[in-house]
Every structure is written in structure tokens, then in C-alpha cells.
Design an enzyme around this catalytic site. Structure first.
Site, PDB file in Angstrom:
ATOM      1  N   ASN A 161       0.854  -1.188   0.000  1.00 52.13           N
ATOM      2  CA  ASN A 161       0.000   0.000   0.000  1.00 52.13           C
ATOM      3  C   ASN A 161       0.890   1.238   0.000  1.00 52.13           C
ATOM      4  OD1 ASN A 161      -1.837   2.081   0.551  1.00 52.13           O
ATOM      5  ND2 ASN A 161      -3.137   0.712   1.745  1.00 52.13           N
ATOM      6  N   HIS A 413     -11.095   1.332   4.421  1.00 52.59           N
ATOM      7  CA  HIS A 413     -10.114   0.362   3.930  1.00 52.59           C
ATOM      8  C   HIS A 413     -10.795  -0.569   2.933  1.00 52.59           C
ATOM      9  CE1 HIS A 413      -6.566  -2.039   3.811  1.00 52.59           C
ATOM     10  NE2 HIS A 413      -7.150  -3.103   4.319  1.00 52.59           N
ATOM     11  N   ASP A 430      -5.601  -8.640   1.372  1.00 50.86           N
ATOM     12  CA  ASP A 430      -5.662  -7.412   2.167  1.00 50.86           C
ATOM     13  C   ASP A 430      -4.290  -6.745   2.102  1.00 50.86           C
ATOM     14  OD1 ASP A 430      -6.087  -5.389   3.940  1.00 50.86           O
ATOM     15  OD2 ASP A 430      -6.712  -6.653   5.606  1.00 50.86           O
TER      16      ASP A 430
END
Length: 827
Positions: A161, A413, A430
């Protein structure tokens, strides 16, 4: 649970226990299925039990020994008390956050069931003085975030990320796990001359290759740079649907004229027909449109089918809203949409975010919204399809991925649940972490709506507490059953261009080298060796203050146990300087924040290992040993041994300033006597500068430059000791200028020149100044950008007015003040 007769009645839910296990070492071994077991315990002569506690036999689940513990007369309550107990609790970690641990080895319900109910014959819990207890135990492996290895546990890796790119990561993982799409991306023509940051196809190929073959999570910076995003854009959450469309459009354009032309349309493009049909006359208007995804209403819809019902709902055009049907005039009509064909890969965007007119703001719809594992769009006699649709195509779809948003309208998220091969096994992607999940987590728990917390005391009639679930599905991807064998295809190295494999394998090797280098860093010492050649190269070009930028000198990575004398042998070969000609000085940071050679190494120190020498010389212990190599220079400029140094000798460095040219350069160093005076060395300094032996010169000591410049005139007739000159000091000198020449020079002496250098910035003239201010002010708002454009001529003049002698050399303070004044200007 207690079992009356042969039937199971409602009781506590199956209990779960977390277990810490060592990570698997097999390359692609997946997380083990949760281990479960149903244990039945028959207790005879129940009413005659005289013990306060009563344990069942031991049974094993998940490698641990379990047993049931009951209090037949209640654990200080008028209820049957029942617990699940770990029989070998000493094997559990002592300090852990898991449900079962060494300090809390049992768990259950103290008021499990009222004793009055237990002994009530009509309830049937005790029959022939026998009670039957059943316990279902499910043991799950707990994930340790820091040591968890996604590749080893699941066979897949995640995406890093960049700050707020989790929404993009979830979409990219979904697209990657559509193998037909991945294969098409690999077959897009790219060359070895392309750069990933300038080519979306190459950046996506690189990303997919790394997802397929890397062992660790993959960065997306190359891809976002190919989008034209900067760091700021990466920290902004963009719209997923927009990103999906833009990405597909760009790929579709790049695929034109290639072997994979039309792939995007083949996979994702469907068609529907908008129609208006008159009721009383024979007139119908239709318009065919294509779509890559469908936006489905969530508000007011129970599930996907309800959304499709709403999508094709017929609207009546009548009364004041009649339809003008050309030659027929205003007519009652019906208006709607029917699908001509659905695509093999159906992307459904769920409208979780809507504008609330009452509150005048965007809101997130967290209502419960169900979606099936299999979606039949031919249901109810193909009511979603146009009569012109191909009846030979069976529109039965199976769920491939669920993209989830967790949070509110202003942020949150994103992650995705995907089953890559359409098997029963789901995975949660994730960001960097990939985990194995069951179907309930992927489907039911992403419906949204409200959830009811389990009661802590089931024996009491407490009002259940409900809370809104803010994690719910916002995008669904379905694959048509009849096309799944084609879409879920095999993708291997033969699908990847050779230049791409070579490029990426080279990158991987470089990454592996960096990783090994980092892992072994504690075994090595970095030695940076500055020489006269470095000072000559840098002073007056890269630097003006102090002596050298250590990041630009020769660096050596030496094992800590290597004797320093062995290192000197290596340098003798590297620089062509015999060992006996080398003398090394330790650098030291002074209290005034300057960095100078402090003293020579002693023979005893040179006999030590380099690691020990580094620790001795460097209080910061940052793995670097910084040295200055002193070498004597003979008349023929060949290296000779350095002169002997006593306590009365100090080494000084000299810089020459030319006020007419405004230039400063390094001219060399001298070993001088502390008791000596600068005037005794004037002839030598003139020789180093190329001046006449009797040239009058002025000397200045460069003392410091932060936070302000301190450069003081040096009395030529005062001894170095009285002037407090020491090893490593810097003396700057220049020709003595007559008064007329001083007025002609912009910076007539060393202190004024160093002050100028300290305060100046890169020269900015005209448009350059305007551009920098534009960039600075564009963050504040558009009105300032417009203002700047209007005042371009004024700004250009102002730039020259600030420093009329030196062009527009703006200091940081001047630029900031100018910017603040402009920001405060309203007109």
C-alpha cells in the site's frame, strides 16, 4: 450442549480456540483446514454426583488435549455451569491474547442452564438419571502478522500500500486472478527499450509477473507512475469504478492492432437496449448501448435479483409526462431497459455511496444486501433479456470475487475475497497479506446490515445489542459457467515475452542482492576514504564549506574482523600508493557542527580489526568508518612518505578565493608548527596558488557555517597556537585588494563570498520564478493561480528588483515572505 433424548436442542454455539503453530516450510503449502471434532459425553447417575466439579474424558483436537468441565450443582449459581477446558494447559503460551492460554485454560458459561430446567422431567435433559453432553470444538491457526508468510501459507502474495492505494490493490488482485485477462496482458507488445513508468502495458506486465513469481509482496509504484500519478495522488483515494474503466480503456487502446485486440470487449463488454414503446399506437424507439460494468441499487433492494428487477423495471409515461412519438404526437408509453447480452465476466458495482438530499451530503448505505454464489440471469423466463437476445447462451454465473469497503463515506479500507480457481476455497487479499478464508467470511459476512452481539449470560433474558456492520461488499465479479474453462485458463512462462522475463529476473536478482547485503550488514564495516583528489574535485563545485561530501568519496565494504593493515594492502592496490606512503586520519564532528580530520591513527590502532576501529572512532555506531588518506608529494608529483608529525605539528587545509571571478577552490594542505606564524608560510602559500613569491595575501579562518557563517581574519604575525589553530582547520586566503578593486568586486573578500553562498539558492529568473510560485500556490486554491498568471510581468520585474546585482537569487526567507504576501492578497 445438553441433548434431550436423541434430539439436539438449542444451546451455545460451537466453540473455537486459536492456536499458534510454526509457519510451514513448504513453498506453496496452504493453510490447513480448521480441525474440528464433535465429542459426546454420557453422564450416568447424574443426580448422585457428589463432587463440585466433574470432568469428562480427554479428547484430542488440533494437537491439543481437551475435556468438558461441569459443575453439577452450579458454580455458586442456581444454574448448571459448563466449560471447555484445555487438559494440557502447560503446553499453551503463558502470555497470549488467544482465547485459551496457560492462565485461562477453560472457558464457558457459569449460568449455562437453570437447575430447575435441568431437573424438570418434561424438559427431557435427564433420562434414567443420565445426561448427554455434546461439544463441537473447532481449532483454528492464529496468524502472526510479523512472521506470517503469505506465499508459503497460501501460494499467493499481496500488494504494498502506497498510502491510500488499497482500493487499487483490491481491483488489481481481482484482474490478476482472471487468468484470461492476465494472459492477454502478457501478450501485449512491449520492448526491452520501454520503461515501466512510461508504459502502462509494461508496468502491468511487470506487476503481474511479480505477483506470479515473487515470494514477497509487490510494489505498485511503477504502475501508478505510468498512470501519471505523483506521490500526492497515491495518497488520495480514487473511485474504483473510474479506475477500472480508465485502466481497461487504456489497455483496450494499446491492444489495437495486436494479437490480443478486442480482449477487453470479449471479457467485460455486454449490451443492453433502452426502449420506449407506445401503448395505444404501433411505435417503438430503441437504442443499443454497451457496458463494461453495471451499477446496481443497494438502497431498497434485498439482494442482487431485486436490483436487477429494479434495473429493468418499466416506467409509465402518461399524463403530463407523455411521450412525443414523432407523427403520432403525445402518447402513453412504457419506458425501460432490457439486456441483449451479458459478458463472460460480469462486474457489478454496488451503489453503497449515494447523495442524501435531506442532509445535503454523501452517505454510505450499510443496509443488508445479499448476493448468491450462483447468479441465474435467465430466471423467470429470461425476464431481464430482450426478445432479440441469443437464447442459446445460458446466463448462469458463479461468484469469483467480492471487493469490500470497510469504513464510512469519508474514508476506510478496501480488500478483496477471491477464489482464483472457482473452487470452494476463498482467499482474502488485504494489501500485503493473503489469508485463507471460508465461504461464510467471503459471502454472508459481507452482506452488511446489522449484527447482534451474543449474550454474555444466555440464562438471562437480556435485550440483544445490535450494531451496524460498516464492512460490506461494494463490487462483485461473476464468471459465466459456460465460459469458465476458457477464462480460468493456465498461464505459464511461455505466455511471457522473453525480454520481460530477462528484465524482471535481473530486477529480482538485484533485489535479492540488496536483501542479502542488508541481512549481512552487521558483519561488515563501511570505510569511506577521502583524498586530496576528492577535495580538489568537490570544493568550489559541489561544496564550499568544510572539506568533502563523504557520500561522493570511495567506499569500501570490509568484514569487521579484517585487520586494518590488511585493508591498507587492498588500498595500495586500488590507489597505487604503497603502504609505507599512507597515513590515515580519523574524522571528528566538532561542537560547532563542522566535520574535520582530527588526528592520525596510531600504529596500535592500525593493528586492530576494522570493526573495532570503527567502534572506537564512531560513537553513533552507524557501520561507517570515515578516514582521510594523507600522502606526501615529491618534486616530481609522485607519492612519497608523509613527513614525520610531532605534537608540535598540525595539519591545515587551504582554500584560495579569487574575488574577481567569485571562485573558491582547494589548493592543498601543509604540516605547520604550532609555534610558527602564518607569515612564515606566505611564500609556500603563494607557490600553491601560483602567485609571485612576494604577493601580499590576506588569510581567514573558516570556523563554521551553521546556523550562520563565521569566517574571521587571521593575524599573520600571531602564532598558530595563540590564534587557537589546530589539526584539521581550514585557512582561506586571497590576494590583498586595493580599495578601488574592492568596490569593483561584488564579493571582495572571503567572508562576504561565503555569506552569499550560504544564503543563495539556485538562480531563478522570469518564468522559472513564476513556475515555482505556481506550484507552491496551486495547493492553496485556483484563485491564486489565476492571480499569478495576471501578475506575471510584475513578478518577473520583482525578481530582478530583489537582488539587482546577482540576478534573482532569492533566499528561502525572501521566497516564503513573497509567497505569504501573495496568499494574503485578496484582489
Amino acid at each position: 450442549m445438553l441433548v434431550p433424548h436423541a434430539d439436539i436442542v438449542e444451546g451455545p454455539q460451537p466453540m473455537e480456540v486459536s492456536q499458534v503453530e510454526p509457519a510451514n516450510t513448504n513453498e506453496n503449502q496452504q493453510v490447513d483446514e480448521p480441525q474440528s471434532m464433535k465429542f459426546t459425553w454420557t453422564i450416568e447417575n447424574f443426580s448422585r454426583l457428589n463432587t463440585k466439579k466433574h470432568y469428562s474424558d480427554i479428547f484430542v483436537v488440533g494437537g491439543y488435549k481437551w475435556r468438558i468441565l461441569i459443575f453439577p450443582k452450579g458454580n455458586n449459581v442456581d444454574h448448571l455451569s459448563m466449560y471447555l477446558d484445555v487438559a494440557d494447559s502447560s503446553a499453551l503460551p503463558y502470555d497470549t491474547q488467544h482465547q485459551f492460554n496457560a492462565r485461562e485454560s477453560d472457558w464457558g458459561f457459569t449460568p449455562f442452564m437453570p437447575l430447575s430446567d435441568l431437573y424438570d422431567p418434561s424438559k427431557g435433559y435427564i433420562v434414567n438419571d443420565t445426561v448427554v453432553v455434546e461439544a463441537e470444538v473447532v481449532v483454528r491457526k492464529i496468524l502472526d502478522y510479523w512472521s506470517y508468510d503469505s506465499k508459503k501459507e497460501t501460494g499467493f502474495v499481496g500488494l504494498k500500500n502506497q498510502g491510500a492505494t488499497c482500493y487499487m490493490n483490491s481491483l488489481l488482485q481481482t484482474l490478476y486472478h482472471i487468468p484470461y485477462f492476465r494472459k492477454a496482458v502478457y501478450h501485449m507488445p512491449t520492448t526491452e527499450n520501454d520503461m515501466p513508468i512510461g508504459s502502462i502495458p509494461l508496468a502491468l506486465q511487470s506487476l503481474f509477473y511479480k505477483l506470479q513469481y515473487n515470494d514477497t509482496s509487490v510494489a505498485t509504484k511503477e504502475l501508478t507512475k505510468s498512470f501519471g500519478w505523483d506521490t500526492y495522488d497515491s495518497f488520495m483515494q480514487h473511485d474504483v469504478q473510474e479506475l477500472n474503466r480508465v485502466l481497461c480503456e487504456k489497455l483496450e487502446d494499446k491492444m489495437k492492432g495486436t494479437v490480443v485486440e478486442g480482449t477487453i470487449q470479449k471479457l467485460f463488454e455486454g449490451h443492453h437496449m433502452n426502449y420506449i414503446e407506445c401503448i395505444n399506437v404501433d411505435y417503438k424507439s430503441t437504442r443499443k448501448e454497451s457496458f463494461y460494468d453495471l451499477q446496481l441499487d443497494v438502497k431498497g433492494c434485498r439482494d442482487v435479483y431485486a436490483s436487477f428487477d429494479k434495473y429493468v423495471e418499466v416506467e409509465r409515461l402518461e399524463g403530463d409526462n407523455k411521450y412525443h412519438a414523432e407523427e403520432h404526437g403525445l402518447q402513453d408509453a412504457k419506458k425501460g431497459v432490457l439486456f441483449i447480452e451479458f459478458p463472460p465476466v460480469l462486474q457489478l458495482q454496488l451503489k453503497r455511496f449515494e447523495y442524501d438530499f435531506m442532509r445535503d451530503t454523501m452517505v454510505k448505505i450499510n443496509d443488508r444486501y445479499e448476493f448468491p454464489l450462483q447468479l441465474d440471469l435467465d430466471r423467470e423466463d429470461r425476464k431481464y433479456l430482450s426478445p432479440d437476445a441469443d437464447t442459446s447462451v445460458r446466463n448462469l454465473y458463479t461468484l469469483h470475487s467480492v471487493l469490500v469497503h470497510s469504513g464510512g463515506v469519508h474514508g476506510g479500507h478496501y480488500y478483496a475475497f477471491i477464489r482464483p480457481t472457482l473452487s470452494d476455497q476463498w482467499y482474502k487479499f488485504d494489501d500485503e497479506r493473503v489469508t485463507k478464508e471460508d465461504m461464510k467470511r467471503a459471502l454472508e459476512e459481507q452482506y452488511g446490515g446489522e449484527e447482534e452481539l451474543p449474550q454474555t449470560n444466555p440464562g438471562f433474558n437480556n435485550t440483544p445489542f445490535k450494531f451496524t456492520k460498516y464492512s460490506n461488499a461494494y463490487m462483485l465479479v461473476y464468471i459465466r459457467e459456460s465460459d469458465k474453462d476458457k477464462i480460468i485458463c493456465n498461464v505459464d512462462e511461455k505466455d511471457i515475452a522473453e525480454h520481460l522475463k530477462i528484465r524482471l529476473k535481473k530486477e529480482q536478482e538485484e533485489e535479492d542482492d540488496k536483501r542479502r547485503y542488508k541481512a549481512q550488514a552487521h558483519l561488515y564495516t563501511i570505510i569511506k576514504v577521502a583524498r586530496d583528489e576528492d577535495l580538489l574535485e568537490q570544493i568550489g563545485k559541489d561544496i564550499y564549506f568544510d572539506l568533502v561530501d563523504h557520500d561522493k568519496v570511495r567506499s569500501f565494504r570490509i568484514q569487521k574482523q579484517t585487520p586494518f593493515n590488511d585493508f591498507k594492502e587492498e588500498l595500495a592496490k586500488e590507489f597505487g600508493i604503497p603502504v609505507q606512503y599512507q597515513r590515515y586520519w580519523i574524522w571528528a564532528k566538532r561542537q560547532n557542527h563542522t566535520y574535520r580530520p582530527n588526528r592520525p591513527l596510531t600504529p596500535q590502532e592500525e593493528a586492530q580489526p576494522v570493526g573495532q576501529l570503527r567502534d572506537m572512532s564512531n560513537k553513533a555506531h552507524n557501520a561507517e568508518l570515515k578516514l582521510f588518506l594523507e600522502v606526501g608529494c615529491g618534486p616530481d608529483l609522485r607519492p612519497i612518505p608523509p613527513p614525520d608529525k610531532t605534537r608540535e605539528d598540525i595539519m591545515l587545509f587551504f582554500k584560495l578565493y579569487d574575488p574577481e571571478k567569485g571562485e573558491l577552490r582547494y589548493v592543498g594542505r601543509l604540516l605547520v608548527k604550532l609555534s610558527g606564524k602564518p607569515i612564515e608560510y606566505i611564500a609556500k602559500l603563494n607557490q600553491m596558488a601560483g602567485f609571485a613569491p612576494d604577493e601580499e595575501i590576506e588569510l581567514y579562518e573558516e570556523i563554521k557555517f551553521e546556523p550562520c557563517v563565521m569566517c574571521e581574519h587571521l593575524d599573520k604575525r600571531c602564532s598558530f597556537r595563540l590564534s587557537q589553530i589546530e589539526d584539521g582547520d581550514i585557512i582561506c586566503f586571497q590576494k590583498s585588494l586595493p580599495i578601488a578593486s574592492e568596490e569593483a568586486c561584488q564579493y571582495p573578500d572571503v567572508p562576504s563570498f561565503l555569506e552569499y553562498v550560504h544564503n543563495r539558492q539556485v538562480p531563478l529568473v522570469g518564468g522559472d520564478l513564476l513556475n515555482i510560485l505556481l506550484v507552491f500556490l496551486s495547493i492553496q486554491g485556483q484563485r491564486y493561480i489565476l492571480m499569478m498568471m495576471l501578475w506575471k510581468e510584475w513578478l518577473t520585474k520583482l525578481a530582478w528588483m530583489i537582488h539587482p546585482k546577482s540576478g534573482s537569487h532569492l533566499t528561502t526567507a525572501t521566497l516564503n515572505n513573497l509567497s505569504l504576501n501573495l496568499l494574503n492578497t485578496e484582489e
